[in-house]
Write an enzyme that holds these catalytic residues in place. Structure first.
Site, PDB file in Angstrom:
ATOM      1  N   LYS A  47       2.164  -3.120   7.459  1.00  0.00           N
ATOM      2  CA  LYS A  47       2.457  -3.320   6.024  1.00  0.00           C
ATOM      3  C   LYS A  47       3.904  -2.906   5.737  1.00  0.00           C
ATOM      4  O   LYS A  47       4.603  -3.567   4.957  1.00  0.00           O
ATOM      5  CB  LYS A  47       1.488  -2.515   5.143  1.00  0.00           C
ATOM      6  CG  LYS A  47       0.058  -3.014   5.140  1.00  0.00           C
ATOM      7  CD  LYS A  47      -0.126  -4.404   4.560  1.00  0.00           C
ATOM      8  CE  LYS A  47       0.105  -4.487   3.073  1.00  0.00           C
ATOM      9  NZ  LYS A  47      -0.251  -5.838   2.528  1.00  0.00           N
ATOM     10  N   THR A  85       0.818  -1.216   0.000  1.00  0.00           N
ATOM     11  CA  THR A  85       0.000   0.000   0.000  1.00  0.00           C
ATOM     12  C   THR A  85       0.850   1.264   0.000  1.00  0.00           C
ATOM     13  O   THR A  85       1.983   1.253   0.491  1.00  0.00           O
ATOM     14  CB  THR A  85      -0.892  -0.011   1.262  1.00  0.00           C
ATOM     15  OG1 THR A  85      -1.506   1.265   1.401  1.00  0.00           O
ATOM     16  CG2 THR A  85      -0.088  -0.271   2.539  1.00  0.00           C
ATOM     17  N   ASP A  86       0.259   2.361  -0.467  1.00  0.00           N
ATOM     18  CA  ASP A  86       0.963   3.655  -0.414  1.00  0.00           C
ATOM     19  C   ASP A  86       1.038   4.205   1.008  1.00  0.00           C
ATOM     20  O   ASP A  86       1.809   5.132   1.274  1.00  0.00           O
ATOM     21  CB  ASP A  86       0.290   4.684  -1.343  1.00  0.00           C
ATOM     22  CG  ASP A  86      -1.164   4.991  -0.998  1.00  0.00           C
ATOM     23  OD1 ASP A  86      -1.716   4.388  -0.053  1.00  0.00           O
ATOM     24  OD2 ASP A  86      -1.749   5.842  -1.686  1.00  0.00           O
ATOM     25  N   GLU A  87       0.243   3.628   1.934  1.00  0.00           N
ATOM     26  CA  GLU A  87       0.216   4.187   3.299  1.00  0.00           C
ATOM     27  C   GLU A  87       1.556   4.025   4.012  1.00  0.00           C
ATOM     28  O   GLU A  87       1.805   4.702   5.009  1.00  0.00           O
ATOM     29  CB  GLU A  87      -0.902   3.531   4.119  1.00  0.00           C
ATOM     30  CG  GLU A  87      -2.259   3.790   3.508  1.00  0.00           C
ATOM     31  CD  GLU A  87      -3.421   3.618   4.470  1.00  0.00           C
ATOM     32  OE1 GLU A  87      -3.205   3.509   5.682  1.00  0.00           O
ATOM     33  OE2 GLU A  87      -4.567   3.594   3.978  1.00  0.00           O
ATOM     34  N   TYR A 141      -1.967  -0.253  11.037  1.00  0.00           N
ATOM     35  CA  TYR A 141      -2.072  -0.950   9.745  1.00  0.00           C
ATOM     36  C   TYR A 141      -0.855  -0.660   8.874  1.00  0.00           C
ATOM     37  O   TYR A 141      -0.183  -1.582   8.397  1.00  0.00           O
ATOM     38  CB  TYR A 141      -3.356  -0.522   9.010  1.00  0.00           C
ATOM     39  CG  TYR A 141      -3.349  -0.874   7.526  1.00  0.00           C
ATOM     40  CD1 TYR A 141      -3.418  -2.198   7.104  1.00  0.00           C
ATOM     41  CD2 TYR A 141      -3.244   0.132   6.550  1.00  0.00           C
ATOM     42  CE1 TYR A 141      -3.388  -2.517   5.746  1.00  0.00           C
ATOM     43  CE2 TYR A 141      -3.223  -0.181   5.196  1.00  0.00           C
ATOM     44  CZ  TYR A 141      -3.292  -1.501   4.802  1.00  0.00           C
ATOM     45  OH  TYR A 141      -3.258  -1.822   3.459  1.00  0.00           O
TER      46      TYR A 141
HETATM   47  P1  NAD Z   1      -9.554  -7.415   2.215  1.00  0.00           P
HETATM   48  O1  NAD Z   1      -9.580  -7.117   3.674  1.00  0.00           O
HETATM   49  O2  NAD Z   1     -10.759  -7.141   1.392  1.00  0.00           O
HETATM   50  O3  NAD Z   1      -9.189  -8.954   1.990  1.00  0.00           O
HETATM   51  C1  NAD Z   1      -8.189  -9.606   2.706  1.00  0.00           C
HETATM   52  C2  NAD Z   1      -8.331 -11.097   2.432  1.00  0.00           C
HETATM   53  O4  NAD Z   1      -7.269 -11.762   3.155  1.00  0.00           O
HETATM   54  C3  NAD Z   1      -9.650 -11.688   2.933  1.00  0.00           C
HETATM   55  O5  NAD Z   1     -10.175 -12.561   1.967  1.00  0.00           O
HETATM   56  C4  NAD Z   1      -9.246 -12.443   4.190  1.00  0.00           C
HETATM   57  O6  NAD Z   1     -10.086 -13.557   4.473  1.00  0.00           O
HETATM   58  C5  NAD Z   1      -7.838 -12.872   3.842  1.00  0.00           C
HETATM   59  N1  NAD Z   1      -7.013 -13.111   5.038  1.00  0.00           N
HETATM   60  C6  NAD Z   1      -6.875 -12.279   6.105  1.00  0.00           C
HETATM   61  N2  NAD Z   1      -6.085 -12.858   7.027  1.00  0.00           N
HETATM   62  C7  NAD Z   1      -5.701 -14.063   6.512  1.00  0.00           C
HETATM   63  C8  NAD Z   1      -4.892 -15.124   7.006  1.00  0.00           C
HETATM   64  N3  NAD Z   1      -4.299 -15.049   8.211  1.00  0.00           N
HETATM   65  N4  NAD Z   1      -4.716 -16.207   6.225  1.00  0.00           N
HETATM   66  C9  NAD Z   1      -5.328 -16.289   5.009  1.00  0.00           C
HETATM   67  N5  NAD Z   1      -6.109 -15.330   4.510  1.00  0.00           N
HETATM   68  C10 NAD Z   1      -6.300 -14.221   5.255  1.00  0.00           C
HETATM   69  O7  NAD Z   1      -8.292  -6.649   1.662  1.00  0.00           O
HETATM   70  P2  NAD Z   1      -8.102  -5.832   0.294  1.00  0.00           P
HETATM   71  O8  NAD Z   1      -8.630  -4.469   0.474  1.00  0.00           O
HETATM   72  O9  NAD Z   1      -8.548  -6.675  -0.825  1.00  0.00           O
HETATM   73  O10 NAD Z   1      -6.507  -5.728   0.281  1.00  0.00           O
HETATM   74  C11 NAD Z   1      -5.729  -6.785  -0.238  1.00  0.00           C
HETATM   75  C12 NAD Z   1      -4.257  -6.415  -0.170  1.00  0.00           C
HETATM   76  O11 NAD Z   1      -4.040  -5.220  -0.908  1.00  0.00           O
HETATM   77  C13 NAD Z   1      -3.786  -6.115   1.252  1.00  0.00           C
HETATM   78  O12 NAD Z   1      -2.484  -6.620   1.382  1.00  0.00           O
HETATM   79  C14 NAD Z   1      -3.795  -4.603   1.339  1.00  0.00           C
HETATM   80  O13 NAD Z   1      -2.825  -4.155   2.257  1.00  0.00           O
HETATM   81  C15 NAD Z   1      -3.437  -4.235  -0.079  1.00  0.00           C
HETATM   82  N6  NAD Z   1      -3.948  -2.933  -0.561  1.00  0.00           N
HETATM   83  C16 NAD Z   1      -5.271  -2.610  -0.436  1.00  0.00           C
HETATM   84  C17 NAD Z   1      -5.746  -1.413  -0.960  1.00  0.00           C
HETATM   85  C18 NAD Z   1      -7.195  -1.026  -0.874  1.00  0.00           C
HETATM   86  O14 NAD Z   1      -7.547   0.116  -1.222  1.00  0.00           O
HETATM   87  N7  NAD Z   1      -8.094  -1.909  -0.459  1.00  0.00           N
HETATM   88  C19 NAD Z   1      -4.854  -0.532  -1.596  1.00  0.00           C
HETATM   89  C20 NAD Z   1      -3.498  -0.888  -1.679  1.00  0.00           C
HETATM   90  C21 NAD Z   1      -3.066  -2.107  -1.174  1.00  0.00           C
HETATM   91  O1  DAU Z   2      -4.149   3.973   0.466  1.00  0.00           O
HETATM   92  C1  DAU Z   2      -4.364   2.597   0.361  1.00  0.00           C
HETATM   93  C2  DAU Z   2      -5.206   2.121   1.528  1.00  0.00           C
HETATM   94  O2  DAU Z   2      -6.529   2.604   1.291  1.00  0.00           O
HETATM   95  C3  DAU Z   2      -5.195   0.609   1.712  1.00  0.00           C
HETATM   96  O3  DAU Z   2      -3.902   0.191   2.019  1.00  0.00           O
HETATM   97  C4  DAU Z   2      -6.172   0.198   2.815  1.00  0.00           C
HETATM   98  O4  DAU Z   2      -6.221  -1.220   2.896  1.00  0.00           O
HETATM   99  C5  DAU Z   2      -7.549   0.727   2.454  1.00  0.00           C
HETATM  100  O5  DAU Z   2      -8.459   0.405   3.485  1.00  0.00           O
HETATM  101  C6  DAU Z   2      -7.503   2.234   2.249  1.00  0.00           C
HETATM  102  O6  DAU Z   2      -7.237   2.939   3.504  1.00  0.00           O
HETATM  103  P1  DAU Z   2      -8.014   4.284   3.905  1.00  0.00           P
HETATM  104  O7  DAU Z   2      -7.954   4.431   5.366  1.00  0.00           O
HETATM  105  O8  DAU Z   2      -7.562   5.421   3.067  1.00  0.00           O
HETATM  106  O9  DAU Z   2      -9.507   3.875   3.394  1.00  0.00           O
HETATM  107  P2  DAU Z   2     -10.947   4.086   4.074  1.00  0.00           P
HETATM  108  O10 DAU Z   2     -11.951   3.733   3.024  1.00  0.00           O
HETATM  109  O11 DAU Z   2     -11.047   3.432   5.396  1.00  0.00           O
HETATM  110  O12 DAU Z   2     -10.983   5.662   4.296  1.00  0.00           O
HETATM  111  C7  DAU Z   2     -10.858   6.567   3.202  1.00  0.00           C
HETATM  112  C8  DAU Z   2     -10.910   7.969   3.766  1.00  0.00           C
HETATM  113  O13 DAU Z   2     -12.241   8.215   4.267  1.00  0.00           O
HETATM  114  C9  DAU Z   2      -9.987   8.204   4.961  1.00  0.00           C
HETATM  115  O14 DAU Z   2      -9.488   9.528   4.917  1.00  0.00           O
HETATM  116  C10 DAU Z   2     -10.894   8.025   6.176  1.00  0.00           C
HETATM  117  C11 DAU Z   2     -12.237   8.508   5.667  1.00  0.00           C
HETATM  118  N1  DAU Z   2     -13.425   7.854   6.254  1.00  0.00           N
HETATM  119  C12 DAU Z   2     -13.468   6.489   6.301  1.00  0.00           C
HETATM  120  C13 DAU Z   2     -14.543   5.827   6.838  1.00  0.00           C
HETATM  121  C14 DAU Z   2     -14.594   4.324   6.903  1.00  0.00           C
HETATM  122  C15 DAU Z   2     -14.478   8.614   6.727  1.00  0.00           C
HETATM  123  O15 DAU Z   2     -14.444   9.868   6.658  1.00  0.00           O
HETATM  124  N2  DAU Z   2     -15.559   7.965   7.266  1.00  0.00           N
HETATM  125  C16 DAU Z   2     -15.640   6.607   7.355  1.00  0.00           C
HETATM  126  O16 DAU Z   2     -16.647   6.093   7.889  1.00  0.00           O
END
Ligand code: NAD
Ligand code: DAU
Length: 353
Positions: free
Chosen positions: A164, A135-137, A160
């Site tokens: 990562k 992730t970019d975080e 988180y």
């Molecule tokens: P998600 O939470 O939707 O899915 C995570 C999956 O991992 C689920 O299916 C869960 O059951 C599985 N999992 C969790 N713990 C596990 C374990 N111990 N063993 C086996 N499986 C397990 O996550 P996502 O949003 O799809 O993110 C996927 C990856 O991409 C993560 O590594 C996250 O850090 C990264 N990422 C997410 C975003 C985003 O915006 N969602 C952006 C950049 C990177």
């Molecule tokens: O940048 C990549 C990341 O983006 C991934 O690595 C994470 O897995 C993914 O969850 C996401 O993180 P964020 O914290 O940016 O996403 P989230 O959707 O939780 O929140 C987006 C923005 O909205 C953040 O500034 C917090 C805000 N927010 C979020 C929720 C859930 C609100 O204002 N209200 C809310 O209820």
């Protein structure tokens, strides 16, 4: 199927990004065998993969990435050439209430996977690749200007992102110390179908449908850089096949939005689609207590990926958002199933109503 040309293990393939990635690999690479290892936490859902579950080149295994004996036996059975490591705890708010769960899965789980891959491949790394999805975080929080590049120093600020960042460091350490062929990609915020409704966009879609308050943290001025999930998994496919082992690639869409603006755009589109008068859903916007340690701004510079591998996002944001809303409106059963049971308990704890 006849002998596969490659055998690939995807971890976390039942989650949001993992399910799109699994679908893409199963359908675009029919000569590959794809094994999806997922322990189906609250975020994992086999309904996300219904359309491909019967594919001859696809197998699902329910299991935990920290269970090294089980993962070793999977490597012995399937002789994986590649790992796409997607499994993680992914929600920042949950990491604030339960950081240890993030250390366990994201740090311990990743190191376990690395150790098993290294042992199974026994230093014969020809044709092998461990691809870590990150992730970019990890880069921290930007001010009003500037972008994250691949050389931006790490500065994670939530449990988180710290977990990562730690996992990214371990992946690179295995490359440096044992020459394990690895690639890391760091992506910005994804959105699209199958996104669990604890994250901003799907949570607000669900609440607009049900005319519930739209909780905006602080003043809604935090900025995120949004990318359609299919563009992310297309980038992963490209990097997996053409990227340079040992390298890092940033993935992002140059699509920055303040939270309040993205929610206003969502309200505008949903009012039109639901036949509600313009301005109806905006009235649901409710400013609530800010997230602890809330990062102000993320913005990715994906120049390296475009220059070296020719990747570009395919969708304009308004179109991606429209497709996403349409998907949720036509998959209300999916939405109602994932928001029953434990979701309610989580929601009450997080938002208090
Ligand atoms: P998600 O939470 O939707 O899915 C995570 C999956 O991992 C689920 O299916 C869960 O059951 C599985 N999992 C969790 N713990 C596990 C374990 N111990 N063993 C086996 N499986 C397990 O996550 P996502 O949003 O799809 O993110 C996927 C990856 O991409 C993560 O590594 C996250 O850090 C990264 N990422 C997410 C975003 C985003 O915006 N969602 C952006 C950049 C990177
Ligand atoms: O940048 C990549 C990341 O983006 C991934 O690595 C994470 O897995 C993914 O969850 C996401 O993180 P964020 O914290 O940016 O996403 P989230 O959707 O939780 O929140 C987006 C923005 O909205 C953040 O500034 C917090 C805000 N927010 C979020 C929720 C859930 C609100 O204002 N209200 C809310 O209820």
């Amino acid at each position: 199927m006849s002998a596969p040309s490659r055998v690939i293990l995807i971890t976390g393939g039942a989650g949001f990004i993992g399910s799109h990635l699994t679908r893409l690999f199963v359908t675009r690479h029919p000569h590959y065998k794809i094994v999806n290892l997922d322990n189906l936490t609250y975020a994992g859902n086999l309904e996300n993969l219904k359309d491909i579950e019967g594919s001859p080149n696809y197998t699902f295994v329910k299991g935990d990435i920290t269970d090294m004996a089980m993962v070793r036996s999977l490597f012995e059975t399937h002789h994986f050439d590649g790992v796409l490591h997607c499994a993680a705890e992914s929600h920042v708010d949950r990491s604030i209430t339960d950081p240890l769960a993030f250390v366990r899965t994201n740090v311990l789980g990743t190191v376990s996977m690395l150790q098993v891959a290294k042992d199974a491949w026994k230093d014969h790394y020809e044709g092998k690749l461990f691809y870590h999805i990150s992730t970019d975080e990890v880069y921290g929080s930007l001010g009003e200007t500037g972008f994250f590049t691949e050389t931006t120093p790490y500065d994670p600020r939530s449990p988180y992102s710290a977990s990562k960042a730690s996992s990214d460091h371990f992946v690179r350490a295995f490359h440096h110390t044992y020459q394990l062929p690895v690639i890391v990609s760091n992506c910005s915020n994804n959105y699209g179908p199958f996104h669990f409704p604890e994250k901003l966009i799907p949570l607000c879609i669900y609440n607009i449908i049900h005319q519930k308050p739209l909780p905006i943290y602080g003043q809604g001025l935090n900025v995120r850089d949004w990318l359609f999930v299919e563009d992310h998994v297309n980038a992963i496919d490209l990097i997996f096949h053409k990227g340079k082992p040992g390298d890092t690639y940033n993935i992002g869409g140059h699509n920055e939005w303040k939270n309040i603006d993205i929610i206003r755009e969502l309200c505008r589109q949903m009012d039109a689609k639901l036949g509600r008068a313009p301005g109806t859903s905006e009235k649901l916007i409710t400013f609530v207590k800010d997230r602890a340690g809330h990062d102000l701004r993320y913005a990715i510079d994906a120049t390296k990926l475009t220059r070296e591998l020719g990747w570009k996002p395919s969708l304009q944001f308004e179109e991606g958002l429209s497709r996403t809303i349409d998907w949720y409106l036509s998959n209300e059963q999916w939405l109602s199933e994932v928001t029953s049971g434990n979701y309610r308990t989580y929601y009450e704890k997080q938002y208090g109503h």
